[in-house]
Design a protein around this motif. Structure first.
Motif, PDB file in Angstrom:
ATOM      1  N   GLN A  13       0.831  -1.203   0.000  1.00 51.86           N
ATOM      2  CA  GLN A  13       0.000   0.000   0.000  1.00 51.86           C
ATOM      3  C   GLN A  13       0.868   1.256   0.000  1.00 51.86           C
ATOM      4  O   GLN A  13       0.617   2.195  -0.754  1.00 51.86           O
ATOM      5  CB  GLN A  13      -0.939   0.019   1.200  1.00 51.86           C
ATOM      6  CG  GLN A  13      -2.097  -0.932   1.087  1.00 51.86           C
ATOM      7  CD  GLN A  13      -2.951  -0.935   2.340  1.00 51.86           C
ATOM      8  OE1 GLN A  13      -2.455  -0.732   3.442  1.00 51.86           O
ATOM      9  NE2 GLN A  13      -4.244  -1.202   2.159  1.00 51.86           N
ATOM     10  N   LYS A  16       2.550   1.602  -3.337  1.00 47.39           N
ATOM     11  CA  LYS A  16       1.597   1.981  -4.384  1.00 47.39           C
ATOM     12  C   LYS A  16       1.265   3.472  -4.302  1.00 47.39           C
ATOM     13  O   LYS A  16       1.201   4.158  -5.327  1.00 47.39           O
ATOM     14  CB  LYS A  16       0.326   1.152  -4.275  1.00 47.39           C
ATOM     15  CG  LYS A  16      -0.622   1.363  -5.422  1.00 47.39           C
ATOM     16  CD  LYS A  16      -1.730   0.339  -5.434  1.00 47.39           C
ATOM     17  CE  LYS A  16      -2.540   0.516  -6.688  1.00 47.39           C
ATOM     18  NZ  LYS A  16      -3.378  -0.615  -6.980  1.00 47.39           N
ATOM     19  N   ILE A  17       1.096   3.984  -3.094  1.00 45.69           N
ATOM     20  CA  ILE A  17       0.798   5.404  -2.918  1.00 45.69           C
ATOM     21  C   ILE A  17       1.967   6.253  -3.400  1.00 45.69           C
ATOM     22  O   ILE A  17       1.784   7.223  -4.149  1.00 45.69           O
ATOM     23  CB  ILE A  17       0.455   5.709  -1.443  1.00 45.69           C
ATOM     24  CG1 ILE A  17      -0.882   5.080  -1.077  1.00 45.69           C
ATOM     25  CG2 ILE A  17       0.435   7.204  -1.181  1.00 45.69           C
ATOM     26  CD1 ILE A  17      -1.181   5.089   0.408  1.00 45.69           C
ATOM     27  N   SER A  19       4.419   5.384  -5.478  1.00 41.15           N
ATOM     28  CA  SER A  19       4.598   5.223  -6.920  1.00 41.15           C
ATOM     29  C   SER A  19       3.556   6.013  -7.701  1.00 41.15           C
ATOM     30  O   SER A  19       3.870   6.639  -8.710  1.00 41.15           O
ATOM     31  CB  SER A  19       4.522   3.749  -7.307  1.00 41.15           C
ATOM     32  OG  SER A  19       5.598   3.044  -6.754  1.00 41.15           O
ATOM     33  N   THR A  20       2.328   6.011  -7.227  1.00 44.22           N
ATOM     34  CA  THR A  20       1.265   6.756  -7.899  1.00 44.22           C
ATOM     35  C   THR A  20       1.569   8.251  -7.892  1.00 44.22           C
ATOM     36  O   THR A  20       1.387   8.930  -8.906  1.00 44.22           O
ATOM     37  CB  THR A  20      -0.087   6.480  -7.227  1.00 44.22           C
ATOM     38  OG1 THR A  20      -0.316   5.074  -7.201  1.00 44.22           O
ATOM     39  CG2 THR A  20      -1.212   7.156  -7.964  1.00 44.22           C
ATOM     40  N   LYS A  21       2.062   8.751  -6.762  1.00 41.21           N
ATOM     41  CA  LYS A  21       2.439  10.167  -6.688  1.00 41.21           C
ATOM     42  C   LYS A  21       3.557  10.479  -7.670  1.00 41.21           C
ATOM     43  O   LYS A  21       3.518  11.486  -8.388  1.00 41.21           O
ATOM     44  CB  LYS A  21       2.890  10.529  -5.272  1.00 41.21           C
ATOM     45  CG  LYS A  21       1.786  10.679  -4.271  1.00 41.21           C
ATOM     46  CD  LYS A  21       2.346  11.046  -2.907  1.00 41.21           C
ATOM     47  CE  LYS A  21       1.270  11.101  -1.849  1.00 41.21           C
ATOM     48  NZ  LYS A  21       1.828  11.394  -0.517  1.00 41.21           N
ATOM     49  N   ILE A  23       4.389   8.841 -10.375  1.00 43.59           N
ATOM     50  CA  ILE A  23       3.898   8.711 -11.753  1.00 43.59           C
ATOM     51  C   ILE A  23       3.114   9.961 -12.145  1.00 43.59           C
ATOM     52  O   ILE A  23       3.272  10.485 -13.250  1.00 43.59           O
ATOM     53  CB  ILE A  23       3.042   7.436 -11.909  1.00 43.59           C
ATOM     54  CG1 ILE A  23       3.940   6.200 -11.833  1.00 43.59           C
ATOM     55  CG2 ILE A  23       2.265   7.448 -13.215  1.00 43.59           C
ATOM     56  CD1 ILE A  23       3.198   4.889 -11.733  1.00 43.59           C
ATOM     57  N   ARG A  24       2.278  10.460 -11.227  1.00 42.54           N
ATOM     58  CA  ARG A  24       1.518  11.687 -11.497  1.00 42.54           C
ATOM     59  C   ARG A  24       2.449  12.873 -11.733  1.00 42.54           C
ATOM     60  O   ARG A  24       2.242  13.662 -12.656  1.00 42.54           O
ATOM     61  CB  ARG A  24       0.579  11.977 -10.335  1.00 42.54           C
ATOM     62  CG  ARG A  24      -0.852  12.115 -10.776  1.00 42.54           C
ATOM     63  CD  ARG A  24      -1.775  12.484  -9.648  1.00 42.54           C
ATOM     64  NE  ARG A  24      -2.442  11.277  -9.197  1.00 42.54           N
ATOM     65  CZ  ARG A  24      -2.584  10.900  -7.948  1.00 42.54           C
ATOM     66  NH1 ARG A  24      -2.131  11.633  -6.973  1.00 42.54           N
ATOM     67  NH2 ARG A  24      -3.196   9.792  -7.641  1.00 42.54           N
ATOM     68  N   HIS A  27       4.096  12.534 -15.055  1.00 40.17           N
ATOM     69  CA  HIS A  27       3.132  12.836 -16.119  1.00 40.17           C
ATOM     70  C   HIS A  27       2.969  14.351 -16.284  1.00 40.17           C
ATOM     71  O   HIS A  27       2.952  14.864 -17.406  1.00 40.17           O
ATOM     72  CB  HIS A  27       1.790  12.176 -15.795  1.00 40.17           C
ATOM     73  CG  HIS A  27       0.780  12.316 -16.880  1.00 40.17           C
ATOM     74  ND1 HIS A  27       0.903  11.687 -18.094  1.00 40.17           N
ATOM     75  CD2 HIS A  27      -0.371  13.028 -16.941  1.00 40.17           C
ATOM     76  CE1 HIS A  27      -0.119  12.005 -18.851  1.00 40.17           C
ATOM     77  NE2 HIS A  27      -0.912  12.823 -18.171  1.00 40.17           N
ATOM     78  N   LYS A  94       8.683   6.599 -15.788  1.00 38.46           N
ATOM     79  CA  LYS A  94       7.283   6.253 -15.543  1.00 38.46           C
ATOM     80  C   LYS A  94       7.044   4.763 -15.836  1.00 38.46           C
ATOM     81  O   LYS A  94       6.407   4.067 -15.049  1.00 38.46           O
ATOM     82  CB  LYS A  94       6.380   7.126 -16.414  1.00 38.46           C
ATOM     83  CG  LYS A  94       4.957   7.143 -15.978  1.00 38.46           C
ATOM     84  CD  LYS A  94       4.075   8.205 -16.613  1.00 38.46           C
ATOM     85  CE  LYS A  94       4.442   8.704 -17.947  1.00 38.46           C
ATOM     86  NZ  LYS A  94       3.417   9.558 -18.564  1.00 38.46           N
ATOM     87  N   ILE A  98       5.872   1.801 -13.141  1.00 39.69           N
ATOM     88  CA  ILE A  98       4.695   0.959 -13.400  1.00 39.69           C
ATOM     89  C   ILE A  98       5.089  -0.512 -13.388  1.00 39.69           C
ATOM     90  O   ILE A  98       4.417  -1.352 -12.783  1.00 39.69           O
ATOM     91  CB  ILE A  98       4.028   1.357 -14.735  1.00 39.69           C
ATOM     92  CG1 ILE A  98       3.387   2.740 -14.590  1.00 39.69           C
ATOM     93  CG2 ILE A  98       2.988   0.327 -15.153  1.00 39.69           C
ATOM     94  CD1 ILE A  98       2.913   3.352 -15.892  1.00 39.69           C
ATOM     95  N   LEU A 101       5.844  -1.658  -9.843  1.00 38.37           N
ATOM     96  CA  LEU A 101       4.600  -1.818  -9.086  1.00 38.37           C
ATOM     97  C   LEU A 101       3.907  -3.127  -9.455  1.00 38.37           C
ATOM     98  O   LEU A 101       3.433  -3.859  -8.570  1.00 38.37           O
ATOM     99  CB  LEU A 101       3.685  -0.626  -9.361  1.00 38.37           C
ATOM    100  CG  LEU A 101       2.510  -0.406  -8.440  1.00 38.37           C
ATOM    101  CD1 LEU A 101       2.974  -0.230  -7.007  1.00 38.37           C
ATOM    102  CD2 LEU A 101       1.731   0.815  -8.877  1.00 38.37           C
TER     103      LEU A 101
END
Length: 128
Positions: A13, A16-17, A19-21, A23-24, A27, A94, A98, A101
């Motif tokens: 968790q 993932k949080i 990595s998502t940040k 990746i955003r 981007h 990026k 991904i 993850l």
């Protein structure tokens, strides 16, 4: 719940949080670089219609420097190439995040299956 599984889920968790940040952010940075690259292309198109001996101003930080068209065109091409490299690097980062993850999710699935199999073997009946 098994403590090893609980630890793996919490790590997943958190990862993932994060990595998502990331990746955003990558981007957003990629979009910004693409926009800057597009501005350079438009500027280059307008400057190329001028005569080569025309004197133009190039922005350098907070000031402007007087240049001729070929010099400015070359500077724009160099900047554009560096933007393209940075965009490629962001995309590469990026993709790596991904992929990392997905690998972690897959290893977590394998751990869950392994624990499920161990439980089945010990009890002699399927775990619920």
């Amino acid at each position: 719940m098994d403590p090893e599984l609980k630890k793996a889920f919490t790590e997943m968790q958190v990862n993932k949080i994060e990595s998502t940040k990331k990746i955003r952010l990558l981007h957003m940075k990629t979009d910004s670089l693409k926009l800057s690259k597009q501005r350079l292309e438009v500027t280059n198109r307008h400057i190329s219609s001028l005569a080569p001996d025309t004197r133009v101003y190039a922005s350098v930080g907070r000031m402007y420097v007087l240049n001729d068209v070929p010099t400015l065109t070359e500077q724009l091409k160099t900047t554009q190439a560096s933007y393209e490299e940075m965009i490629a690097q962001c995309e590469k980062n990026k993709d790596f995040l991904i992929k990392n993850l997905k690998e972690q999710e897959e290893s977590l699935r394998e751990l869950v299956q392994q624990k499920k199999a161990e439980t089945t073997e010990t009890n002699g009946k399927p775990a619920e």
